[in-house]
Design a protein around this motif. Structure first.
Motif, PDB file in Angstrom:
ATOM      1  N   VAL A 152     -33.874  96.808  43.718  1.00  0.00           N
ATOM      2  CA  VAL A 152     -34.267  95.588  43.027  1.00  0.00           C
ATOM      3  C   VAL A 152     -34.729  95.950  41.629  1.00  0.00           C
ATOM      4  O   VAL A 152     -35.651  96.749  41.461  1.00  0.00           O
ATOM      5  CB  VAL A 152     -35.380  94.855  43.812  1.00  0.00           C
ATOM      6  CG1 VAL A 152     -35.878  93.644  43.039  1.00  0.00           C
ATOM      7  CG2 VAL A 152     -34.894  94.474  45.205  1.00  0.00           C
ATOM      8  N   ASP A 154     -35.558  93.481  39.218  1.00  0.00           N
ATOM      9  CA  ASP A 154     -36.594  92.529  38.824  1.00  0.00           C
ATOM     10  C   ASP A 154     -36.678  91.452  39.895  1.00  0.00           C
ATOM     11  O   ASP A 154     -35.658  91.064  40.472  1.00  0.00           O
ATOM     12  CB  ASP A 154     -36.248  91.896  37.471  1.00  0.00           C
ATOM     13  CG  ASP A 154     -37.409  91.156  36.852  1.00  0.00           C
ATOM     14  OD1 ASP A 154     -38.559  91.310  37.331  1.00  0.00           O
ATOM     15  OD2 ASP A 154     -37.189  90.405  35.884  1.00  0.00           O
ATOM     16  N   THR A 155     -37.872  90.977  40.164  1.00  0.00           N
ATOM     17  CA  THR A 155     -38.070  89.907  41.138  1.00  0.00           C
ATOM     18  C   THR A 155     -38.124  88.583  40.387  1.00  0.00           C
ATOM     19  O   THR A 155     -39.005  88.381  39.560  1.00  0.00           O
ATOM     20  CB  THR A 155     -39.371  90.123  41.928  1.00  0.00           C
ATOM     21  OG1 THR A 155     -39.280  91.384  42.586  1.00  0.00           O
ATOM     22  CG2 THR A 155     -39.591  89.021  42.946  1.00  0.00           C
ATOM     23  N   ILE A 156     -37.182  87.707  40.680  1.00  0.00           N
ATOM     24  CA  ILE A 156     -37.111  86.410  40.020  1.00  0.00           C
ATOM     25  C   ILE A 156     -37.958  85.390  40.771  1.00  0.00           C
ATOM     26  O   ILE A 156     -38.694  84.625  40.166  1.00  0.00           O
ATOM     27  CB  ILE A 156     -35.647  85.910  39.934  1.00  0.00           C
ATOM     28  CG1 ILE A 156     -34.749  86.977  39.296  1.00  0.00           C
ATOM     29  CG2 ILE A 156     -35.565  84.581  39.212  1.00  0.00           C
ATOM     30  CD1 ILE A 156     -35.186  87.490  37.947  1.00  0.00           C
ATOM     31  N   LYS A 157     -37.866  85.375  42.080  1.00  0.00           N
ATOM     32  CA  LYS A 157     -38.680  84.476  42.892  1.00  0.00           C
ATOM     33  C   LYS A 157     -39.031  85.175  44.196  1.00  0.00           C
ATOM     34  O   LYS A 157     -38.173  85.738  44.847  1.00  0.00           O
ATOM     35  CB  LYS A 157     -37.929  83.182  43.191  1.00  0.00           C
ATOM     36  CG  LYS A 157     -38.756  82.210  44.025  1.00  0.00           C
ATOM     37  CD  LYS A 157     -38.034  80.895  44.287  1.00  0.00           C
ATOM     38  CE  LYS A 157     -38.926  79.981  45.099  1.00  0.00           C
ATOM     39  NZ  LYS A 157     -38.272  78.694  45.362  1.00  0.00           N
ATOM     40  N   GLU A 158     -40.297  85.115  44.538  1.00  0.00           N
ATOM     41  CA  GLU A 158     -40.777  85.679  45.796  1.00  0.00           C
ATOM     42  C   GLU A 158     -41.941  84.803  46.235  1.00  0.00           C
ATOM     43  O   GLU A 158     -42.963  84.752  45.556  1.00  0.00           O
ATOM     44  CB  GLU A 158     -41.228  87.124  45.587  1.00  0.00           C
ATOM     45  CG  GLU A 158     -41.723  87.794  46.836  1.00  0.00           C
ATOM     46  CD  GLU A 158     -42.124  89.233  46.562  1.00  0.00           C
ATOM     47  OE1 GLU A 158     -41.510  90.119  47.171  1.00  0.00           O
ATOM     48  OE2 GLU A 158     -43.046  89.455  45.744  1.00  0.00           O
ATOM     49  N   THR A 159     -41.758  84.105  47.323  1.00  0.00           N
ATOM     50  CA  THR A 159     -42.832  83.221  47.773  1.00  0.00           C
ATOM     51  C   THR A 159     -42.877  83.161  49.291  1.00  0.00           C
ATOM     52  O   THR A 159     -41.836  83.182  49.947  1.00  0.00           O
ATOM     53  CB  THR A 159     -42.656  81.794  47.219  1.00  0.00           C
ATOM     54  OG1 THR A 159     -43.729  80.965  47.698  1.00  0.00           O
ATOM     55  CG2 THR A 159     -41.329  81.175  47.630  1.00  0.00           C
TER      56      THR A 159
END
Length: 163
Positions: A152, A154-159
């Protein structure tokens, strides 16, 4: 919103709109007091508390946790690893699962369809840490036929929010 059904061996529970409101608030901030939640969902504290206890008892609320920023605790490398097993039977799958459950580096494990059987999310300190994990832990599981690692960038969305 609330018929009770069975899906993949997990009984779903019947929830009403107030339950969903409470769950949404707890997902956003599990440190809210019963009184604060009750005020926001327009119930008194006692029935609000009873609803939360029922949601916990029925397993809708599994646990309360603090979400950490990986990078701030020196866990800056995330790797998605796809794995196929040599044999496709319950015993081989269970041996793999039992091994993976012991690895602190594995933060998520999914049984998937397609070209691979499992997908792991690995969170580690460095490339060296991932190499160590891959060579000394993952590759020691005897039933693995093939792995594919995706790093990975870059993390764009993590929820964790579901509602």
């Amino acid at each position: 919103m609330g018929a009770q059904t069975e899906q993949a061996g997990h009984a779903q529970v019947t929830l009403d709109d107030k339950d969903y409101e409470i769950l949404k608030l707890l997902q956003e901030n599990s440190k809210l007091t019963i009184r604060e939640i009750a005020s926001k969902v327009h119930l008194s504290p006692t029935p609000t508390h009873e609803r939360i206890k029922r949601l916990e008892r029925e397993g809708v609320i599994r646990k309360y946790v603090a979400l950490l920023d990986n990078r701030k605790i020196n866990k800056g490398i995330t790797v998605i690893v796809q794995i196929s097993l040599k044999e496709h039977n319950k015993r081989a799958a269970q041996e793999f699962i039992d091994a993976v459950l012991e690895f602190k580096e594995v933060t998520e494990c999914y049984n998937i369809s397609g070209d691979f059987d499992f997908m792991l999310k690995i969170v580690v300190e460095s490339m060296g840490s991932f190499h160590y994990f891959s060579v000394n832990k993952l590759s020691e599981i005897s039933g693995i036929a093939q792995t594919k690692s995706i790093f990975v960038m870059d993390t764009i969305k993590e929820t964790p929010l579901l509602l």
